[in-house]
Scaffold this motif. Structure first.
Motif, PDB file in Angstrom:
ATOM      1  N   PRO A 166      36.669  -9.702  22.632  1.00 35.12           N
ATOM      2  CA  PRO A 166      36.077  -8.618  23.686  1.00 35.12           C
ATOM      3  C   PRO A 166      33.620  -9.938  23.885  1.00 35.12           C
ATOM      4  CG  PRO A 166      36.249  -7.030  23.065  1.00 35.12           C
ATOM      5  CD  PRO A 166      36.454  -8.111  21.757  1.00 35.12           C
ATOM      6  N   LYS A 167      33.072  -9.481  24.815  1.00 31.13           N
ATOM      7  CA  LYS A 167      31.882  -9.924  24.016  1.00 31.13           C
ATOM      8  C   LYS A 167      31.193  -8.597  24.836  1.00 31.13           C
ATOM      9  CE  LYS A 167      28.176 -12.144  25.487  1.00 31.13           C
ATOM     10  NZ  LYS A 167      26.828 -11.377  26.301  1.00 31.13           N
ATOM     11  N   ARG A 206      45.586 -11.408  10.190  1.00 31.30           N
ATOM     12  CA  ARG A 206      45.426 -11.044  11.596  1.00 31.30           C
ATOM     13  C   ARG A 206      44.803  -9.717  11.039  1.00 31.30           C
ATOM     14  NH1 ARG A 206      50.238 -12.478  15.117  1.00 31.30           N
ATOM     15  NH2 ARG A 206      51.305 -11.965  12.901  1.00 31.30           N
ATOM     16  N   PRO A 207      45.543  -8.956  10.637  1.00 35.25           N
ATOM     17  CA  PRO A 207      44.860  -7.463  10.171  1.00 35.25           C
ATOM     18  C   PRO A 207      43.668  -7.194   9.502  1.00 35.25           C
ATOM     19  CG  PRO A 207      47.407  -7.730   9.991  1.00 35.25           C
ATOM     20  CD  PRO A 207      46.846  -9.019  10.090  1.00 35.25           C
ATOM     21  N   SER A 208      43.382  -7.734   8.671  1.00 35.87           N
ATOM     22  CA  SER A 208      41.827  -8.356   8.174  1.00 35.87           C
ATOM     23  C   SER A 208      41.087  -8.625   9.889  1.00 35.87           C
ATOM     24  CB  SER A 208      41.956  -8.616   7.505  1.00 35.87           C
ATOM     25  OG  SER A 208      42.354 -10.128   7.227  1.00 35.87           O
ATOM     26  N   GLY A 209      41.419  -9.212  10.456  1.00 40.06           N
ATOM     27  CA  GLY A 209      41.001 -10.326  11.046  1.00 40.06           C
ATOM     28  C   GLY A 209      39.892  -8.888  12.352  1.00 40.06           C
ATOM     29  N   ILE A 210      41.189  -8.391  12.695  1.00 36.30           N
ATOM     30  CA  ILE A 210      40.947  -7.170  13.179  1.00 36.30           C
ATOM     31  C   ILE A 210      40.135  -6.179  13.398  1.00 36.30           C
ATOM     32  CG2 ILE A 210      42.482  -6.205  13.921  1.00 36.30           C
ATOM     33  CD1 ILE A 210      43.218  -6.324  16.901  1.00 36.30           C
ATOM     34  N   GLU A 211      39.890  -5.615  12.209  1.00 38.44           N
ATOM     35  CA  GLU A 211      39.823  -4.680  11.595  1.00 38.44           C
ATOM     36  C   GLU A 211      38.074  -4.899  10.963  1.00 38.44           C
ATOM     37  OE1 GLU A 211      41.372  -3.635   7.477  1.00 38.44           O
ATOM     38  OE2 GLU A 211      43.007  -2.956   8.629  1.00 38.44           O
ATOM     39  N   ALA A 212      37.644  -6.426  10.792  1.00 38.40           N
ATOM     40  CA  ALA A 212      36.470  -7.501  10.868  1.00 38.40           C
ATOM     41  C   ALA A 212      36.107  -7.219  12.838  1.00 38.40           C
ATOM     42  CB  ALA A 212      36.576  -8.789  10.265  1.00 38.40           C
ATOM     43  N   LEU A 213      36.786  -8.034  13.380  1.00 42.65           N
ATOM     44  CA  LEU A 213      36.167  -7.703  14.627  1.00 42.65           C
ATOM     45  C   LEU A 213      35.985  -6.374  15.792  1.00 42.65           C
ATOM     46  CD1 LEU A 213      36.149  -9.022  17.439  1.00 42.65           C
ATOM     47  CD2 LEU A 213      38.316  -8.318  17.841  1.00 42.65           C
ATOM     48  N   GLU A 214      36.754  -4.921  15.119  1.00 41.91           N
ATOM     49  CA  GLU A 214      36.075  -3.647  15.427  1.00 41.91           C
ATOM     50  C   GLU A 214      34.516  -3.499  14.483  1.00 41.91           C
ATOM     51  OE1 GLU A 214      40.718  -1.721  15.402  1.00 41.91           O
ATOM     52  OE2 GLU A 214      39.408  -1.285  14.007  1.00 41.91           O
ATOM     53  N   GLN A 274      32.769  -5.348  13.985  1.00 40.00           N
ATOM     54  CA  GLN A 274      31.863  -6.111  14.578  1.00 40.00           C
ATOM     55  C   GLN A 274      31.057  -5.392  15.618  1.00 40.00           C
ATOM     56  OE1 GLN A 274      31.973 -10.672  14.324  1.00 40.00           O
ATOM     57  NE2 GLN A 274      30.827 -10.380  16.942  1.00 40.00           N
ATOM     58  N   LEU A 275      32.577  -5.288  16.722  1.00 43.58           N
ATOM     59  CA  LEU A 275      32.362  -4.672  17.352  1.00 43.58           C
ATOM     60  C   LEU A 275      31.478  -3.463  17.864  1.00 43.58           C
ATOM     61  CD1 LEU A 275      35.572  -5.714  19.553  1.00 43.58           C
ATOM     62  CD2 LEU A 275      32.924  -6.668  19.966  1.00 43.58           C
ATOM     63  N   LEU A 276      31.508  -2.703  17.420  1.00 43.12           N
ATOM     64  CA  LEU A 276      31.013  -1.437  16.752  1.00 43.12           C
ATOM     65  C   LEU A 276      29.571  -1.349  16.084  1.00 43.12           C
ATOM     66  CD1 LEU A 276      33.716   0.601  14.781  1.00 43.12           C
ATOM     67  CD2 LEU A 276      32.887   0.674  17.081  1.00 43.12           C
ATOM     68  N   SER A 277      29.035  -2.264  15.747  1.00 42.90           N
ATOM     69  CA  SER A 277      27.561  -2.879  14.994  1.00 42.90           C
ATOM     70  C   SER A 277      26.896  -2.920  16.229  1.00 42.90           C
ATOM     71  CB  SER A 277      28.024  -4.210  13.870  1.00 42.90           C
ATOM     72  OG  SER A 277      26.737  -4.544  13.964  1.00 42.90           O
ATOM     73  N   SER A 336      33.340   2.989  21.488  1.00 42.30           N
ATOM     74  CA  SER A 336      32.951   3.168  20.170  1.00 42.30           C
ATOM     75  C   SER A 336      34.980   3.408  19.763  1.00 42.30           C
ATOM     76  CB  SER A 336      32.421   3.858  18.856  1.00 42.30           C
ATOM     77  OG  SER A 336      31.306   2.785  19.618  1.00 42.30           O
ATOM     78  N   VAL A 337      34.966   4.934  20.801  1.00 40.46           N
ATOM     79  CA  VAL A 337      36.203   5.184  20.591  1.00 40.46           C
ATOM     80  C   VAL A 337      37.272   5.175  20.948  1.00 40.46           C
ATOM     81  CG1 VAL A 337      37.509   6.985  20.753  1.00 40.46           C
ATOM     82  CG2 VAL A 337      35.081   7.323  19.780  1.00 40.46           C
ATOM     83  N   LEU A 338      36.901   3.983  21.714  1.00 41.27           N
ATOM     84  CA  LEU A 338      37.868   2.711  23.032  1.00 41.27           C
ATOM     85  C   LEU A 338      38.095   1.690  22.180  1.00 41.27           C
ATOM     86  CD1 LEU A 338      37.587   2.492  26.332  1.00 41.27           C
ATOM     87  CD2 LEU A 338      38.516   0.504  24.953  1.00 41.27           C
ATOM     88  N   ILE A 339      37.147   0.966  21.528  1.00 44.73           N
ATOM     89  CA  ILE A 339      37.662   0.112  21.006  1.00 44.73           C
ATOM     90  C   ILE A 339      38.123  -0.013  19.414  1.00 44.73           C
ATOM     91  CG2 ILE A 339      35.398  -0.159  19.115  1.00 44.73           C
ATOM     92  CD1 ILE A 339      36.768  -3.376  21.772  1.00 44.73           C
TER      93      ILE A 339
END
Lengths: 121, 182
Positions: free
Chosen positions: B123-124, B61-69, B71-74, B103-106
């Motif tokens: 989130p979407k 999960r730690p690496s997963g959430i970083e990947a998600l972040e 992706q969302l920032l992108s 971006s800061v919020l996420i």
């Protein structure tokens, strides 16, 4: 004849189905409308545009906007969310929805809306 | 006593484990709906909210959430390329200030979630016709939705749980954490 009145074309019955065009950025992961689908432009005096299903077919609504999805809601459902509906006098198929700008109000509206055409973009 | 099974499927661009099946904790309320809760990625959202206690042995999960972040920032960055009238209804292009704030919020939300043991956020990214941007979480198996809207004037949240709508002004990402299904 006494007791009979001609239906006012400006009146929008509670059962009237209303269409709203949506983009992918308006829907969630299940392709259901979000409150963002019902957010007017900040400088928009005309509220949110909807189309009367009795006056304009789904095909006509998406004509020229083929990548759009469509969600529908009845006039009665919109009114229960606090929306005020006005038919455009110049285009009876066009309905302007004015509603409180509260995020929660728009979320409630999104809860009641149903996706009938998925957005492609 | 046999515990219900929580099945989690991870789909990310860089994912390594494809699927893990773990026993869910007894306190994990999501298992009370279906006996098997399948949490899998849809579209570009690879994670859902999972209380840490539900699957303590998950390690990706730690690496997963970083990947998600990332992706969302992108995805947020992509919003800045939208022109005015992107919705063919006169909608304004997303405001740079709103994108920056989102971006800061996420990132802050990810940090807050990690510190509380809530580690999977999916989130979407969405946008409004007034230049606002936001995030929407929809639970895959119960009627639970949470939205965050970020505009020039600040951020608000609204959601519905089994038909009950709530809303408020968002002053800190941590305010969202109690709204997650636990």
């Amino acid at each position: 004849m006494a007791g009979e009145t001609e239906a006012d074309p400006a009146v929008i019955p509670d059962g009237e189905i209303l269409y709203r065009r949506v983009k992918k950025l308006h829907v969630d992961t299940a392709n259901q409308a979000t409150s963002f689908a019902f957010k007017p432009r900040s400088d928009d005096d005309d509220g949110v545009s909807l189309f009367s299903a009795s006056q304009r077919s789904l095909e006509q609504v998406i004509e020229g906007h083929e990548t759009f999805g469509v969600v529908q809601i009845t006039a009665g459902e919109a009114r229960t969310c606090g929306a005020v509906l006005e038919r455009d006098r110049n285009d009876p198929s066009h309905v302007v929805m004015r509603l409180p700008l509260s995020h929660g109000t728009r979320r409630l509206l999104a809860d009641k809306a149903r996706t009938i055409r998925l957005p492609a973009a | 006593m046999s515990l219900p099974i929580l099945e989690i499927e991870e789909k990310t661009r860089t994912s390594i484990p494809s699927r893990k099946v773990v026993p869910a904790a007894e306190s994990f309320s999501l298992t009370s709906a279906p006996q098997r809760v399948r949490l899998s990625g849809t579209n570009c959202a690879p994670y859902y909210l999972v209380p840490k206690s539900a699957a303590p042995q998950l390690t990706f999960r730690p690496s997963g959430i970083e990947a998600l972040e990332e992706q969302l920032l992108s995805e947020l960055d992509e919003l800045t390329k939208l022109p005015d009238n992107w919705d063919a209804a006169g909608g304004r292009a997303p405001k740079q200030a709103a994108v920056d704030a989102a971006s800061v919020l996420i990132v802050q939300l990810g940090e807050a979630a990690r510190s509380r043991g809530i580690v999977a956020l999916a989130p979407k990214v969405v946008a409004g016709g007034d230049g606002s941007v936001g995030f929407v979480w929809r639970h895959p198996s119960i009627p639970w939705i949470l939205e965050v809207e970020v505009g020039e004037q600040g951020a608000t949240f609204a959601g519905s749980v089994r038909g009950d709508v709530f809303e408020g002004v968002l002053e800190s990402p941590e305010e969202l954490l109690p709204l997650l299904p636990q």
